[in-house]
Design a protein around this motif. Structure first.
Motif, PDB file in Angstrom:
ATOM      1  N   ASP A  90     -14.083  -0.741  -0.915  1.00  0.00           N
ATOM      2  CA  ASP A  90     -13.163  -0.761   0.406  1.00  0.00           C
ATOM      3  C   ASP A  90     -14.129  -1.263   1.530  1.00  0.00           C
ATOM      4  O   ASP A  90     -13.332  -2.053   2.368  1.00  0.00           O
TER       5      ASP A  90
ATOM      6  N   ASN B 268      -7.079  -5.068   2.855  1.00  0.00           N
ATOM      7  CA  ASN B 268      -6.873  -3.731   2.188  1.00  0.00           C
ATOM      8  C   ASN B 268      -6.488  -2.706   3.241  1.00  0.00           C
ATOM      9  O   ASN B 268      -7.089  -2.506   4.419  1.00  0.00           O
TER      10      ASN B 268
ATOM     11  N   THR C 194      -5.928   8.207  -5.255  1.00  0.00           N
ATOM     12  CA  THR C 194      -5.798   7.467  -3.751  1.00  0.00           C
ATOM     13  C   THR C 194      -6.682   8.006  -2.516  1.00  0.00           C
ATOM     14  O   THR C 194      -6.590   7.318  -1.452  1.00  0.00           O
TER      15      THR C 194
ATOM     16  N   SER D 267       0.715  -1.129  -0.003  1.00  0.00           N
ATOM     17  CA  SER D 267       0.087   0.059   0.036  1.00  0.00           C
ATOM     18  C   SER D 267       0.925   1.169  -0.104  1.00  0.00           C
ATOM     19  O   SER D 267       0.750   2.482  -0.847  1.00  0.00           O
TER      20      SER D 267
ATOM     21  N   GLN E 241       1.311   4.244  -3.004  1.00  0.00           N
ATOM     22  CA  GLN E 241       1.033   5.547  -2.865  1.00  0.00           C
ATOM     23  C   GLN E 241       2.355   6.254  -3.265  1.00  0.00           C
ATOM     24  O   GLN E 241       2.019   7.478  -3.814  1.00  0.00           O
TER      25      GLN E 241
ATOM     26  N   SER F  73      -5.540   0.527   2.741  1.00  0.00           N
ATOM     27  CA  SER F  73      -5.655   1.710   2.201  1.00  0.00           C
ATOM     28  C   SER F  73      -5.875   2.983   3.232  1.00  0.00           C
ATOM     29  O   SER F  73      -6.819   2.815   4.093  1.00  0.00           O
TER      30      SER F  73
END
Length: 334
Positions: free
Chosen positions: A171, A306, A119, A104, A108, A308
């Protein structure tokens, strides 16, 4: 002397960190650990299958299996239990959690300064109307605390939730139906609501303040194929048909507003959540059901892989609103 001692200790720690980083870089250069293999391992964990992971990534299944076996040999422990399907081991979960965070951060870095990859977006599945109630307040709090995040609401059928969460097309989901994906899909209960019956204001049942299952025997129910209506109907159907004439169920491929308009025009019924009242469809009223499994618990559900920043920000808002060990909040719908 104390100052010099502290300085010497810090110098030793800095030197050790530098040596550790050098050793790790040599480990990477050796080829025993690669971003390709990490990406494949994470995909296998999400898909529970080497074949499906390979198909998703566009590579050969044998290559995925060989690379991950090599990674396991290098690490000295198994990432996956292959005896009963393909599931991450306890050590595998720990390793993959760290790997997801690393990838992750790399994503980015790659996206910095670019415009093709967004993002700061949160893709969220919503399965009830959002203009009022607990869900609306949660989303409002998130928007206030994270004003730079672009919120992208989507409506996804319960059957498609797990796949969309695993593949990061979503998400997070605010849903009554938590996918049975132990080890991959994480969840926590947030609040509960009681389903309602939508009916025409010209219906003979409109004069009643509450409805019973006897009132609904043999009636026609409309459900939206894309929404949670089929799942609500599936939950209530055994109770409705116990010793009574079974209702008729007709499926519509339509939006929430069209569903309610069809209820009014056809003198039919529909099972809805309290948020549907905010749609204010002409000729439609709502009544509670007395007895039966009408209480629905809404959960937050997301993939453990995930990592994020937008998802972490949303989960932080969930913790702020519901507390760290929160079970349910009272239903404040009137």
């Amino acid at each position: 002397m104390t100052t010099n001692g502290n300085t010497d200790s810090e110098s030793l720690r800095s030197g050790q960190r530098a040596r550790n980083q050098t050793e790790f870089r040599r480990y990477l250069v050796s080829g025993r650990l690669s971003l390709v293999t990490l990406a494949e391992a994470l995909t296998v964990a999400e898909m529970h299958s080497f074949r499906k992971a390979a198909s998703m990534l566009g590579v050969m299944p044998s290559a995925v299996s060989t690379r991950i076996s090599g990674l396991e040999d290098s690490l000295g422990y198994r990432l996956f239990d292959r005896q009963h399907g393909v599931r991450p081991t306890l050590q595998g979960h720990v390793f993959l959690d760290f790997a997801e965070r690393a990838l992750s951060l790399i994503a980015q870095a790659v996206a910095t300064g670019g415009s093709a990859y967004r993002t700061n977006a949160l893709h969220i599945a919503l399965q009830s109307a959002t203009t009022s109630g607990t869900q609306a307040r949660l989303l409002e709090q998130f928007s206030l605390s994270s004003p730079d995040v672009f919120l992208i609401p989507e409506e996804v059928s319960p059957a498609d939730l797990a796949g969309n969460l695993r593949r990061r097309r979503l998400d997070i989901a605010l849903t009554p139906w938590v996918p049975d994906e132990r080890g991959v899909i994480l969840s926590r209960p947030l609040w509960h609501e009681d389903m309602l019956v939508a009916l025409s204001d010209q219906d003979a049942l409109a004069a009643r303040a509450t409805l019973t299952r006897e009132d609904l025997a043999g009636r026609t129910f409309l459900v939206r194929a894309e929404g949670i209506g089929p799942s609500l109907m599936e939950r209530l159907l055994p109770w409705l048909t116990e010793g009574l004439r079974a209702p008729m169920v007709e499926e519509l491929h339509a939006g929430r507003d069209t569903l309610l308009l069809s209820v009014a025009r056809n003198r039919a019924l529909a099972l809805v959540m309290p948020g549907a009242r905010d749609l204010r469809a002409p000729g439609v009223i709502f009544r509670p059901l007395r007895g039966g499994p009408t209480m629905i618990t809404f959960h937050a559900a997301w993939s453990r892989y995930n990592n994020s920043p937008t998802l972490r920000a949303f989960l932080k808002t969930v913790k702020t609103v519901f507390g760290p060990d929160r079970g349910f909040v009272p239903n404040t719908e009137s």
